[in-house]
Write a protein that holds these residues in place. Structure first.
Motif, PDB file in Angstrom:
ATOM      1  N   GLY A  13       0.799  -1.217   0.000  1.00  0.00           N
ATOM      2  CA  GLY A  13       0.000   0.000   0.000  1.00  0.00           C
ATOM      3  C   GLY A  13       0.826   1.258   0.000  1.00  0.00           C
ATOM      4  N   ALA A  14       2.160   1.160  -0.070  1.00  0.00           N
ATOM      5  CA  ALA A  14       2.994   2.366  -0.062  1.00  0.00           C
ATOM      6  C   ALA A  14       2.827   3.126  -1.363  1.00  0.00           C
ATOM      7  CB  ALA A  14       4.460   1.990   0.125  1.00  0.00           C
ATOM      8  N   ALA A  15       2.773   4.469  -1.295  1.00  0.00           N
ATOM      9  CA  ALA A  15       2.583   5.296  -2.499  1.00  0.00           C
ATOM     10  C   ALA A  15       3.929   5.593  -3.131  1.00  0.00           C
ATOM     11  CB  ALA A  15       1.897   6.595  -2.112  1.00  0.00           C
ATOM     12  N   PRO A  16       3.973   5.832  -4.462  1.00  0.00           N
ATOM     13  CA  PRO A  16       5.230   6.225  -5.121  1.00  0.00           C
ATOM     14  C   PRO A  16       5.764   7.497  -4.499  1.00  0.00           C
ATOM     15  CG  PRO A  16       3.555   5.640  -6.725  1.00  0.00           C
ATOM     16  CD  PRO A  16       2.863   5.712  -5.416  1.00  0.00           C
ATOM     17  N   TYR A  17       7.104   7.657  -4.544  1.00  0.00           N
ATOM     18  CA  TYR A  17       7.736   8.830  -3.965  1.00  0.00           C
ATOM     19  C   TYR A  17       7.221  10.096  -4.620  1.00  0.00           C
ATOM     20  CZ  TYR A  17      11.386  12.054  -2.503  1.00  0.00           C
ATOM     21  OH  TYR A  17      12.075  13.118  -1.982  1.00  0.00           O
ATOM     22  N   GLY A  18       6.868  11.076  -3.773  1.00  0.00           N
ATOM     23  CA  GLY A  18       6.439  12.367  -4.302  1.00  0.00           C
ATOM     24  C   GLY A  18       4.946  12.475  -4.463  1.00  0.00           C
ATOM     25  N   GLN A  19       4.139  11.379  -4.183  1.00  0.00           N
ATOM     26  CA  GLN A  19       2.684  11.423  -4.293  1.00  0.00           C
ATOM     27  C   GLN A  19       2.076  11.235  -2.896  1.00  0.00           C
ATOM     28  OE1 GLN A  19       1.012   8.787  -7.126  1.00  0.00           O
ATOM     29  NE2 GLN A  19       2.460   9.348  -8.755  1.00  0.00           N
ATOM     30  N   PRO A  20       1.004  11.980  -2.582  1.00  0.00           N
ATOM     31  CA  PRO A  20       0.360  11.820  -1.264  1.00  0.00           C
ATOM     32  C   PRO A  20      -0.286  10.435  -1.140  1.00  0.00           C
ATOM     33  CG  PRO A  20      -1.019  13.164  -2.695  1.00  0.00           C
ATOM     34  CD  PRO A  20       0.287  12.958  -3.427  1.00  0.00           C
ATOM     35  N   ARG A  21      -0.309   9.953   0.112  1.00  0.00           N
ATOM     36  CA  ARG A  21      -0.945   8.658   0.369  1.00  0.00           C
ATOM     37  C   ARG A  21      -2.436   8.754   0.091  1.00  0.00           C
ATOM     38  NH1 ARG A  21       0.284   4.251   3.508  1.00  0.00           N
ATOM     39  NH2 ARG A  21       2.185   5.298   4.233  1.00  0.00           N
ATOM     40  N   ARG A  22      -2.992   7.744  -0.536  1.00  0.00           N
ATOM     41  CA  ARG A  22      -4.426   7.730  -0.847  1.00  0.00           C
ATOM     42  C   ARG A  22      -5.205   7.394   0.426  1.00  0.00           C
ATOM     43  NH1 ARG A  22      -7.816   3.627  -4.666  1.00  0.00           N
ATOM     44  NH2 ARG A  22      -9.511   5.052  -5.248  1.00  0.00           N
ATOM     45  N   THR A  23      -6.072   8.324   0.874  1.00  0.00           N
ATOM     46  CA  THR A  23      -6.802   8.140   2.129  1.00  0.00           C
ATOM     47  C   THR A  23      -8.182   7.529   1.880  1.00  0.00           C
ATOM     48  OG1 THR A  23      -7.696  10.369   1.976  1.00  0.00           O
ATOM     49  CG2 THR A  23      -5.624  10.091   3.179  1.00  0.00           C
ATOM     50  N   THR A  24      -8.727   6.959   2.935  1.00  0.00           N
ATOM     51  CA  THR A  24     -10.080   6.388   2.884  1.00  0.00           C
ATOM     52  C   THR A  24     -11.059   7.422   3.413  1.00  0.00           C
ATOM     53  OG1 THR A  24      -9.219   4.164   3.243  1.00  0.00           O
ATOM     54  CG2 THR A  24     -11.561   4.519   3.671  1.00  0.00           C
ATOM     55  N   ASN A  25     -12.128   7.627   2.685  1.00  0.00           N
ATOM     56  CA  ASN A  25     -13.119   8.626   3.053  1.00  0.00           C
ATOM     57  C   ASN A  25     -13.769   8.282   4.403  1.00  0.00           C
ATOM     58  OD1 ASN A  25     -16.184   9.620   2.869  1.00  0.00           O
ATOM     59  ND2 ASN A  25     -14.868  11.022   1.693  1.00  0.00           N
ATOM     60  N   ALA A  51     -20.869  10.304   0.776  1.00  0.00           N
ATOM     61  CA  ALA A  51     -19.467   9.898   0.596  1.00  0.00           C
ATOM     62  C   ALA A  51     -19.109   9.667  -0.873  1.00  0.00           C
ATOM     63  CB  ALA A  51     -19.185   8.634   1.412  1.00  0.00           C
ATOM     64  N   LEU A  52     -20.036   9.098  -1.677  1.00  0.00           N
ATOM     65  CA  LEU A  52     -19.714   8.707  -3.057  1.00  0.00           C
ATOM     66  C   LEU A  52     -19.182   9.859  -3.906  1.00  0.00           C
ATOM     67  CD1 LEU A  52     -22.558   6.150  -3.828  1.00  0.00           C
ATOM     68  CD2 LEU A  52     -20.133   5.694  -3.408  1.00  0.00           C
ATOM     69  N   PRO A  53     -19.859  11.003  -4.006  1.00  0.00           N
ATOM     70  CA  PRO A  53     -19.312  12.091  -4.850  1.00  0.00           C
ATOM     71  C   PRO A  53     -17.981  12.631  -4.323  1.00  0.00           C
ATOM     72  CG  PRO A  53     -21.204  12.868  -3.592  1.00  0.00           C
ATOM     73  CD  PRO A  53     -21.165  11.388  -3.444  1.00  0.00           C
ATOM     74  N   ARG A  54     -17.792  12.642  -3.050  1.00  0.00           N
ATOM     75  CA  ARG A  54     -16.532  13.135  -2.492  1.00  0.00           C
ATOM     76  C   ARG A  54     -15.382  12.179  -2.813  1.00  0.00           C
ATOM     77  NH1 ARG A  54     -17.724  15.994   3.354  1.00  0.00           N
ATOM     78  NH2 ARG A  54     -19.635  17.088   2.716  1.00  0.00           N
ATOM     79  N   ILE A  55     -15.685  10.896  -2.812  1.00  0.00           N
ATOM     80  CA  ILE A  55     -14.662   9.902  -3.152  1.00  0.00           C
ATOM     81  C   ILE A  55     -14.186  10.095  -4.585  1.00  0.00           C
ATOM     82  CG2 ILE A  55     -14.278   7.429  -3.545  1.00  0.00           C
ATOM     83  CD1 ILE A  55     -16.098   6.914  -1.110  1.00  0.00           C
ATOM     84  N   ARG A  56     -15.145  10.315  -5.516  1.00  0.00           N
ATOM     85  CA  ARG A  56     -14.797  10.521  -6.923  1.00  0.00           C
ATOM     86  C   ARG A  56     -14.004  11.812  -7.101  1.00  0.00           C
ATOM     87  NH1 ARG A  56     -20.160   8.703  -7.704  1.00  0.00           N
ATOM     88  NH2 ARG A  56     -20.860  10.875  -7.911  1.00  0.00           N
ATOM     89  N   GLY A  59     -10.526  11.479  -5.252  1.00  0.00           N
ATOM     90  CA  GLY A  59      -9.733  10.299  -5.557  1.00  0.00           C
ATOM     91  C   GLY A  59      -9.440   9.461  -4.332  1.00  0.00           C
ATOM     92  N   GLN A  60     -10.370   9.448  -3.405  1.00  0.00           N
ATOM     93  CA  GLN A  60     -10.160   8.701  -2.172  1.00  0.00           C
ATOM     94  C   GLN A  60     -10.580   7.245  -2.318  1.00  0.00           C
ATOM     95  OE1 GLN A  60     -12.536  11.433   0.324  1.00  0.00           O
ATOM     96  NE2 GLN A  60     -10.684  11.631   1.629  1.00  0.00           N
ATOM     97  N   ALA A  61     -10.159   6.441  -1.375  1.00  0.00           N
ATOM     98  CA  ALA A  61     -10.615   5.055  -1.276  1.00  0.00           C
ATOM     99  C   ALA A  61     -11.870   5.025  -0.410  1.00  0.00           C
ATOM    100  CB  ALA A  61      -9.535   4.193  -0.640  1.00  0.00           C
ATOM    101  N   GLY A  62     -12.622   3.956  -0.493  1.00  0.00           N
ATOM    102  CA  GLY A  62     -13.796   3.806   0.366  1.00  0.00           C
ATOM    103  C   GLY A  62     -15.088   3.660  -0.375  1.00  0.00           C
ATOM    104  N   LYS A  63     -15.044   3.555  -1.729  1.00  0.00           N
ATOM    105  CA  LYS A  63     -16.280   3.424  -2.486  1.00  0.00           C
ATOM    106  C   LYS A  63     -17.028   2.161  -2.065  1.00  0.00           C
ATOM    107  CE  LYS A  63     -18.118   3.172  -7.195  1.00  0.00           C
ATOM    108  NZ  LYS A  63     -17.789   3.182  -8.636  1.00  0.00           N
ATOM    109  N   GLY A  64     -16.308   1.047  -1.934  1.00  0.00           N
ATOM    110  CA  GLY A  64     -16.961  -0.199  -1.535  1.00  0.00           C
ATOM    111  C   GLY A  64     -17.567  -0.108  -0.150  1.00  0.00           C
ATOM    112  N   LEU A  65     -16.868   0.592   0.757  1.00  0.00           N
ATOM    113  CA  LEU A  65     -17.408   0.751   2.108  1.00  0.00           C
ATOM    114  C   LEU A  65     -18.707   1.553   2.090  1.00  0.00           C
ATOM    115  CD1 LEU A  65     -14.133   1.636   4.074  1.00  0.00           C
ATOM    116  CD2 LEU A  65     -15.192  -0.607   3.766  1.00  0.00           C
ATOM    117  N   ALA A  66     -18.711   2.629   1.279  1.00  0.00           N
ATOM    118  CA  ALA A  66     -19.900   3.471   1.205  1.00  0.00           C
ATOM    119  C   ALA A  66     -21.079   2.703   0.635  1.00  0.00           C
ATOM    120  CB  ALA A  66     -19.609   4.715   0.361  1.00  0.00           C
ATOM    121  N   ILE A  67     -20.839   1.934  -0.434  1.00  0.00           N
ATOM    122  CA  ILE A  67     -21.921   1.155  -1.051  1.00  0.00           C
ATOM    123  C   ILE A  67     -22.454   0.115  -0.058  1.00  0.00           C
ATOM    124  CG2 ILE A  67     -22.446  -0.518  -2.845  1.00  0.00           C
ATOM    125  CD1 ILE A  67     -20.493   0.995  -4.653  1.00  0.00           C
TER     126      ILE A  67
END
Length: 357
Positions: A13-25, A51-56, A59-67
């Motif tokens: 789950g580590a992000a590439p160098y120079g990119q922010p970590r993808r958070t869960t909504n 949560a759904l429109p904010r995730i889109r 670019g956050q994670a958590g779409k499956g959790l919201a559904i």
């Protein structure tokens, strides 16, 4: 194995160098939790949809959790609506409350408090482990009247020794708790819960006193003491109750078998009659009670003379000659008019066979 920007093994789950970590909504997480718990179904539905429109957008994670939260919350809402429509929800809630109430009422006999009425599922058997506290207006097996601690024993004394102590102490406690003795049903007697040999070893020394019945449950509290009686009522009962108590202590052997014991008992009863006479004459009573008090005083004057003859009888034959007449002056309904005038119970309790006792 994937490597990070500095040649070190990358953690899942580590992000590439120079990119922010993808958070869960956070709203998605809240939606799922609300949907699972089912305590607030509409809240989980609202959180998931928000949560759904904010995730889109972010670019956050958590779409499956919201559904998942939306689906679970929708199902919970549907079940809630059906439950309210059919009454099932109310029935379940009532059952839950009933269970909680029953658990709260269930307790060890040793934890009974003075004035609590209770049901004993063991029907007052020797080893009672649990009682149900109920409203005294409802049918119940007993009513706790007080407690005391056993003293004077360095080790377990045995049931017989404890019975002897408890019977005397609980009789005294019950007499003070229910001064209006006519209000106590005829088949309700002094009862007590004792420590067992096992609880004694754990330091238990408490005896719980009660009025209880092994027959049909009774309704209403039998309590009549300083918390429920006025000064006139208490003064009257303190004067006449000892007559009743002493009368019940008549020796089992008749005068032909134990003359001395019977004559001594007659002397004790005479003392209580004379104390009652003095107590009744030494107080200013309410106007409504003056007439009945005067009549009772006249009866007790006559009873005193008869019981004096029993107490001074030379032998059993002389004792028997006065016995029946003396008892006629102390009938079961003695003082009924005074009791009625003072607002006390005016009728003696009836035995199961229907006769007053």
């Amino acid at each position: 194995m994937p490597y990070g920007p500095y040649g070190t093994p990358g953690m899942p789950g580590a992000a590439p160098y120079g990119q922010p970590r993808r958070t869960t909504n956070g709203l998605a997480i809240g939606s799922l939790v609300s949907g699972i718990v089912c305590c607030l179904p509409p809240l989980g539905l609202v959180l998931g949809l928000a949560a759904l429109p904010r995730i889109r957008k972010r670019g956050q994670a958590g779409k499956g959790l919201a559904i998942a939260g939306i689906v679970l919350s929708a199902l919970s809402c549907l079940l809630l609506v059906l439950g309210l429509a059919t009454g099932g929800f109310g029935t379940a809630w009532d059952g839950f409350k009933e269970g909680v109430d029953e658990a709260a009422r269930s307790k060890s006999p040793a934890s009974l408090r003075t004035g609590e009425c209770f049901e004993d599922e063991d029907k007052l058997k020797e080893f009672a482990t649990d009682v149900q506290v109920v409203d005294c207006a409802l049918p119940h097996d007993g009513e706790a009247t007080g407690r005391f601690k056993i003293t004077g024993f360095s080790e377990w004394p045995g049931d017989d020794a404890l019975d002897e102590v408890a019977e005397k102490r609980c009789d005294t406690i019950n007499t003070a708790y229910a001064m209006d003795t006519w209000a106590v049903p005829a088949d309700v007697w002094t009862y007590y819960y004792l420590p067992s040999s096992q609880t004694w070893r754990r330091g238990d020394r408490t005896v719980i006193c009660a009025y209880a019945t092994e027959k049909e449950p009774f309704k209403g509290s039998v309590r009549s003491d300083a918390t429920t009686l006025n000064a006139d009522q208490m003064s009257y009962l303190r004067s006449v109750n000892p007559i009743e108590t002493t009368a019940y202590a008549e020796p089992e052997e008749d005068p032909d078998e134990d003359f001395a014991a019977n004559r001594a008992w007659a002397g004790d009863l005479l003392k209580e009659i004379d104390r009652a006479r003095a107590g009744l004459k030494g107080r200013h009573w309410p106007a409504a009670a003056n007439g009945p008090i005067a009549e009772l005083g006249t009866t007790l004057d006559a009873a005193s003379k008869k019981w004096a003859k029993l107490a001074s009888a030379a032998d059993a034959e002389e004792y028997w000659a006065e016995y029946e007449t003396a008892w006629k002056l102390l009938p079961a309904e003695l003082g009924a008019d005074v009791r009625t005038a003072l607002g006390l119970t005016g009728t003696p309790p009836e035995s199961p066979g229907g006769a007053s006792v």
